[in-house]
Design a protein around this motif. Structure first.
Motif, PDB file in Angstrom:
ATOM      1  N   CYS A 171       4.086   0.272  -2.558  1.00 44.35           N
ATOM      2  CA  CYS A 171       2.882  -0.317  -1.969  1.00 44.35           C
ATOM      3  C   CYS A 171       3.174  -0.897  -0.590  1.00 44.35           C
ATOM      4  O   CYS A 171       2.375  -0.729   0.338  1.00 44.35           O
ATOM      5  CB  CYS A 171       2.317  -1.403  -2.889  1.00 44.35           C
ATOM      6  N   PHE A 226       3.099   1.574   2.129  1.00 41.34           N
ATOM      7  CA  PHE A 226       1.742   1.991   2.478  1.00 41.34           C
ATOM      8  C   PHE A 226       0.923   0.845   3.068  1.00 41.34           C
ATOM      9  O   PHE A 226      -0.286   0.968   3.223  1.00 41.34           O
ATOM     10  CB  PHE A 226       1.020   2.536   1.241  1.00 41.34           C
ATOM     11  N   CYS A 277       0.177  -1.836   1.578  1.00 41.12           N
ATOM     12  CA  CYS A 277      -0.662  -2.323   0.496  1.00 41.12           C
ATOM     13  C   CYS A 277       0.042  -3.496  -0.177  1.00 41.12           C
ATOM     14  O   CYS A 277       1.229  -3.711   0.031  1.00 41.12           O
ATOM     15  CB  CYS A 277      -0.901  -1.230  -0.548  1.00 41.12           C
ATOM     16  N   PHE A 335      -5.578  -2.757  -0.623  1.00 39.46           N
ATOM     17  CA  PHE A 335      -5.207  -1.656   0.266  1.00 39.46           C
ATOM     18  C   PHE A 335      -6.081  -1.627   1.515  1.00 39.46           C
ATOM     19  O   PHE A 335      -7.238  -2.045   1.479  1.00 39.46           O
ATOM     20  CB  PHE A 335      -5.281  -0.312  -0.465  1.00 39.46           C
ATOM     21  N   VAL A 395      -5.652   3.971   4.047  1.00 39.10           N
ATOM     22  CA  VAL A 395      -4.858   4.561   2.967  1.00 39.10           C
ATOM     23  C   VAL A 395      -5.768   5.338   2.025  1.00 39.10           C
ATOM     24  O   VAL A 395      -6.736   4.792   1.493  1.00 39.10           O
ATOM     25  CB  VAL A 395      -4.110   3.464   2.179  1.00 39.10           C
ATOM     26  N   ARG A 442      -3.247   9.628  -2.095  1.00 37.12           N
ATOM     27  CA  ARG A 442      -1.880   9.682  -1.559  1.00 37.12           C
ATOM     28  C   ARG A 442      -1.042   8.534  -2.096  1.00 37.12           C
ATOM     29  O   ARG A 442       0.133   8.702  -2.418  1.00 37.12           O
ATOM     30  CB  ARG A 442      -1.892   9.659  -0.031  1.00 37.12           C
ATOM     31  N   LEU A 443      -1.640   7.353  -2.193  1.00 37.76           N
ATOM     32  CA  LEU A 443      -0.934   6.203  -2.750  1.00 37.76           C
ATOM     33  C   LEU A 443      -0.550   6.470  -4.207  1.00 37.76           C
ATOM     34  O   LEU A 443       0.593   6.249  -4.608  1.00 37.76           O
ATOM     35  CB  LEU A 443      -1.792   4.941  -2.641  1.00 37.76           C
TER      36      LEU A 443
END
Length: 138
Positions: A48, A51, A53, A71, A75, A79-80
Motif C-alpha cells: 500500500c 501505491f 495508499c 487511496f 490509483v 492494479r492495487l
C-alpha cells in the motif's frame, strides 16, 4: 471512538477515498494461522505504501482477509488488488514453505475474484468494527 481522517490533497484535487477489500483463498481453503495473518498485514502495508495508499484496518480468518484502504484517485483499485494479491502470495510461498500444498496448480493461493466496496469520506464505525471483530484462527 471517533477518528478524524485528514483530507488528502493531490496536485489538482482534494480527496478522502476508502475501499473495503476482501480476498478469498482458492476454494476457500483454511490456510492462514494468526502468524500468517500478521505477516500478511506487514506485506500488504508495504505494498500500500508503494501505491501511496494507507492500510487503515486489516484482519481475517483462516480462508480470507479484509482490508480497509485509504487511496488516492490516481490509483486504479484493480492494479492495487493485483499487487496486493501477487506480492503477498509470493512472499508467503517464500517464507512459509508449509503452505506449498495450498498453491493450486503450483501457482495460485488466492481465488481469482475479490470484493471491493468503495467509501467516500471517513470509513463508517460499523465497517471498522466488522473488520476488527473478524475471528482470527488459533
Amino acid at each position: 471512538m471517533t477518528i478524524n481522517y485528514p483530507v488528502r490533497t493531490g496536485r489538482h484535487c482534494t480527496f478522502l477515498l476508502h475501499a473495503h477489500l476482501v480476498f478469498l483463498t482458492k476454494y476457500q481453503a483454511p490456510v492462514f494461522t494468526d502468524e500468517h495473518l500478521h505477516y500478511l498485514e506487514q506485506v500488504m502495508r508495504e505494498v500500500c505504501e508503494q501505491f501511496e495508499c494507507e492500510l487503515i484496518e486489516f484482519n481475517g480468518k483462516d480462508s480470507h482477509v479484509h482490508l480497509l484502504v485509504n487511496f488516492p484517485p490516481k490509483v486504479a483499485l484493480s492494479r492495487l488488488v493485483n499487487s496486493l494479491k501477487g506480492v503477498s502470495s509470493r512472499y508467503l510461498r517464500r517464507d512459509f514453505p508449509e503452505l506449498h500444498r495450498y498453491y493450486w496448480r503450483n501457482t495460485r493461493l488466492w481465488a481469482g475474484s475479490y470484493f471491493a466496496g468503495t467509501l467516500a469520506g471517513p470509513p463508517s464505525t460499523a465497517l471498522r468494527q466488522y473488520i476488527e471483530q473478524q475471528n482470527q484462527p488459533a
